[in-house]
Motif scaffolding. Structure first.
Motif, PDB file in Angstrom:
ATOM      1  N   GLY A 196       0.921  -1.047  -0.076  1.00  0.00           N
ATOM      2  CA  GLY A 196      -0.048  -0.281   0.016  1.00  0.00           C
ATOM      3  C   GLY A 196       0.771   1.278  -0.136  1.00  0.00           C
ATOM      4  N   GLY A 197       2.083   1.325  -0.414  1.00  0.00           N
ATOM      5  CA  GLY A 197       2.732   2.150  -0.610  1.00  0.00           C
ATOM      6  C   GLY A 197       3.516   2.757   0.871  1.00  0.00           C
ATOM      7  N   GLU A 198       3.157   2.066   1.971  1.00  0.00           N
ATOM      8  CA  GLU A 198       3.729   2.341   3.257  1.00  0.00           C
ATOM      9  C   GLU A 198       4.976   1.788   3.500  1.00  0.00           C
ATOM     10  OE1 GLU A 198       0.496   1.251   5.767  1.00  0.00           O
ATOM     11  OE2 GLU A 198      -1.029   2.821   4.745  1.00  0.00           O
ATOM     12  N   GLY A 199       5.520   0.724   2.622  1.00  0.00           N
ATOM     13  CA  GLY A 199       6.657   0.121   3.122  1.00  0.00           C
ATOM     14  C   GLY A 199       6.376  -1.166   4.109  1.00  0.00           C
ATOM     15  N   GLY A 200       7.363  -1.956   4.012  1.00  0.00           N
ATOM     16  CA  GLY A 200       7.215  -3.181   4.750  1.00  0.00           C
ATOM     17  C   GLY A 200       8.458  -4.050   4.304  1.00  0.00           C
TER      18      GLY A 200
ATOM     19  N   GLU B 156       7.845   4.335  -4.954  1.00  0.00           N
ATOM     20  CA  GLU B 156       8.124   4.956  -3.580  1.00  0.00           C
ATOM     21  C   GLU B 156       7.162   4.381  -2.643  1.00  0.00           C
ATOM     22  OE1 GLU B 156       9.829   9.128  -1.952  1.00  0.00           O
ATOM     23  OE2 GLU B 156       8.540   9.293  -3.598  1.00  0.00           O
ATOM     24  N   GLN B 157       7.831   4.085  -1.298  1.00  0.00           N
ATOM     25  CA  GLN B 157       7.160   3.934  -0.151  1.00  0.00           C
ATOM     26  C   GLN B 157       7.222   4.976   0.784  1.00  0.00           C
ATOM     27  OE1 GLN B 157       5.550   0.550  -0.332  1.00  0.00           O
ATOM     28  NE2 GLN B 157       6.194   1.074  -2.315  1.00  0.00           N
ATOM     29  N   SER B 158       6.398   5.108   1.784  1.00  0.00           N
ATOM     30  CA  SER B 158       6.551   6.168   2.752  1.00  0.00           C
ATOM     31  C   SER B 158       7.215   5.640   3.973  1.00  0.00           C
ATOM     32  CB  SER B 158       5.125   6.414   3.250  1.00  0.00           C
ATOM     33  OG  SER B 158       4.491   5.306   3.883  1.00  0.00           O
ATOM     34  N   GLY B 159       7.455   4.319   3.954  1.00  0.00           N
ATOM     35  CA  GLY B 159       8.414   3.725   4.987  1.00  0.00           C
ATOM     36  C   GLY B 159       9.470   2.763   4.414  1.00  0.00           C
ATOM     37  N   ASP B 160      10.427   2.225   5.152  1.00  0.00           N
ATOM     38  CA  ASP B 160      11.448   1.361   4.711  1.00  0.00           C
ATOM     39  C   ASP B 160      10.661   0.182   3.974  1.00  0.00           C
ATOM     40  OD1 ASP B 160      13.187   3.132   5.937  1.00  0.00           O
ATOM     41  OD2 ASP B 160      13.502   1.908   7.667  1.00  0.00           O
TER      42      ASP B 160
END
Length: 122
Positions: free
Chosen positions: A59-63, A81-85
């Motif tokens: 979901g674009g949040e990283g993980g 691009e992700q908002s987290g790592d």
């Protein structure tokens, strides 16, 4: 005195609610991927079938994307691009076989991208 007890209970409940929200926000998303997978990626028993589906499931949040079998990237793919790592890792025989280019979208958030798995190139 009764009013102070009510205020105290309200403060305790508010603190618990904040703690639960923070815990949920800090939970890292993990998606499992395997060649031929048809699941939702929530466990090794139910993996998704491609790298693109696995990354999109974050979901674009990283993980973390966990490869549980050899997965071949047969056409060029750019991970958004992700908002987290973002971490790619493997369990068991999991690895990434690159038969095409794997690129990562510009990382304007200064997040880490970690490739912690065997990678082969064809």
């Amino acid at each position: 005195m009764q009013k102070m007890k009510s205020v105290w209970h309200l403060c305790v409940l508010l603190c618990l609610a904040v703690a639960l929200v923070c815990t949920a926000a800090a939970a890292e998303r993990t998606v499992y991927v395997s060649t031929g997978g048809t699941g939702d990626g929530t466990s090794a028993a139910s993996p998704v079938g491609s790298l693109g589906v696995a990354v999109n499931a974050l979901g674009g949040e990283g993980g973390t994307v966990v490869f549980i079998s050899p997965v071949t990237l047969s056409s060029a793919y750019t991970a958004p691009e992700q908002s987290g790592d973002l971490t790619f890792t493997a369990e068991g025989s999991g690895c990434l076989n690159l038969a095409a280019n794997l690129t990562f979208a510009k990382n304007t958030n200064a997040n880490l991208i970690t490739l912690d798995l065997p990678i082969t190139a064809e």
